[in-house]
Design a protein around this motif. Structure first.
Motif, PDB file in Angstrom:
ATOM      1  N   TYR A   1      11.719 -24.897   6.868  1.00 52.05           N
ATOM      2  CA  TYR A   1      12.270 -25.454   8.153  1.00 52.05           C
ATOM      3  C   TYR A   1      13.258 -24.159   8.640  1.00 52.05           C
ATOM      4  CZ  TYR A   1      10.680 -29.819   7.213  1.00 52.05           C
ATOM      5  OH  TYR A   1       9.748 -31.018   6.557  1.00 52.05           O
TER       6      TYR A   1
ATOM      7  N   ARG B   1       9.830 -37.430   6.514  1.00 51.08           N
ATOM      8  CA  ARG B   1      10.286 -36.228   6.996  1.00 51.08           C
ATOM      9  C   ARG B   1      12.025 -36.309   6.565  1.00 51.08           C
ATOM     10  NH1 ARG B   1       8.834 -37.411  13.405  1.00 51.08           N
ATOM     11  NH2 ARG B   1       8.702 -39.446  12.495  1.00 51.08           N
TER      12      ARG B   1
ATOM     13  N   ARG C   1      13.000 -32.790   4.136  1.00 58.71           N
ATOM     14  CA  ARG C   1      14.011 -31.832   4.618  1.00 58.71           C
ATOM     15  C   ARG C   1      15.019 -31.969   3.357  1.00 58.71           C
ATOM     16  NH1 ARG C   1      15.246 -30.840   9.979  1.00 58.71           N
ATOM     17  NH2 ARG C   1      16.890 -29.505   9.104  1.00 58.71           N
TER      18      ARG C   1
END
Length: 201
Positions: A84, A69, A73
């Motif tokens: 996102y 994760r 990102r």
């Protein structure tokens, strides 16, 4: 340039590989296959990630990043791909976390059978992990499918990788049964070029 440490069978690594393709950063990435398990961590990997877990992303301009994760990102921030979106960030992050929970349960089931002596394998624990994944799948099918439409997000990528891993390692569980909306979404998403390119052999 980046160096991705991982194994093609890992759903966490696949999540990063799909993200690399979708952000266009795969052209700047060298892949390094590493095999690892909790008892025998790969020394190349532990030099990059002290936890000895995959994936890890080496960078020319900073320390190695780890946890899929975090890596996703970072790749999104580097590319400006918008995986996102701020307007629905908390929904995307929650669904991404749900997908990762499915992966963790599914990988844990494999590890229980692979790394314990047969007489010590705890079947109730394996079933408990599957029930965790099953509850998450039910929730996505009934409550979250609407969040899987529209522009590509990090949550969609993670969920696609999670479902692909269920097919790879737990096909006998038939996760599609009783979840028609999720099954229909996965059928279409699995045909994305990035998903096809990263499908485990």
């Amino acid at each position: 340039m980046f160096t991705l440490y991982g194994s093609d069978a890992s759903p966490f690594v696949r999540t990063v590989r799909v993200t690399l393709i979708e952000t266009g950063l795969d052209r700047r990435t060298e892949r390094r296959e590493v095999g690892t398990n909790p008892m025998e961590p790969d020394s190349t990997l532990t030099a990059a990630n002290p936890l000895g877990k995959i994936p890890a992303l080496g960078r020319d301009d900073g320390p190695t990043l780890y946890d899929s994760r975090v890596i996703c990102r970072y790749l999104d921030a580097q590319s400006g791909a918008g995986l996102y979106p701020q307007s629905r960030l908390w929904e995307v992050l929650t669904l991404e976390a749900t997908a990762h929970g499915i992966m963790e349960a599914a990988v844990g089931m494999v590890y229980e059978g692979r790394f314990r002596p047969a007489e010590k394998v705890h079947e109730p624990w394996i079933e408990g992990q599957w029930q965790k994944a099953a509850r998450a799948l039910d929730s996505i099918d009934s409550l979250w499918v609407s969040h899987l439409s529209g522009k590509l997000t990090g949550a969609q990528i993670a969920l696609g990788a999670a479902l692909g891993y269920l097919d790879l390692r737990h096909a006998g569980r038939d996760w599609r049964a009783g979840r028609p909306a999720l099954a229909a979404w996965e059928r279409d998403f699995a045909e994305r070029a990035s998903m096809v390119a990263t499908r485990p052999a």
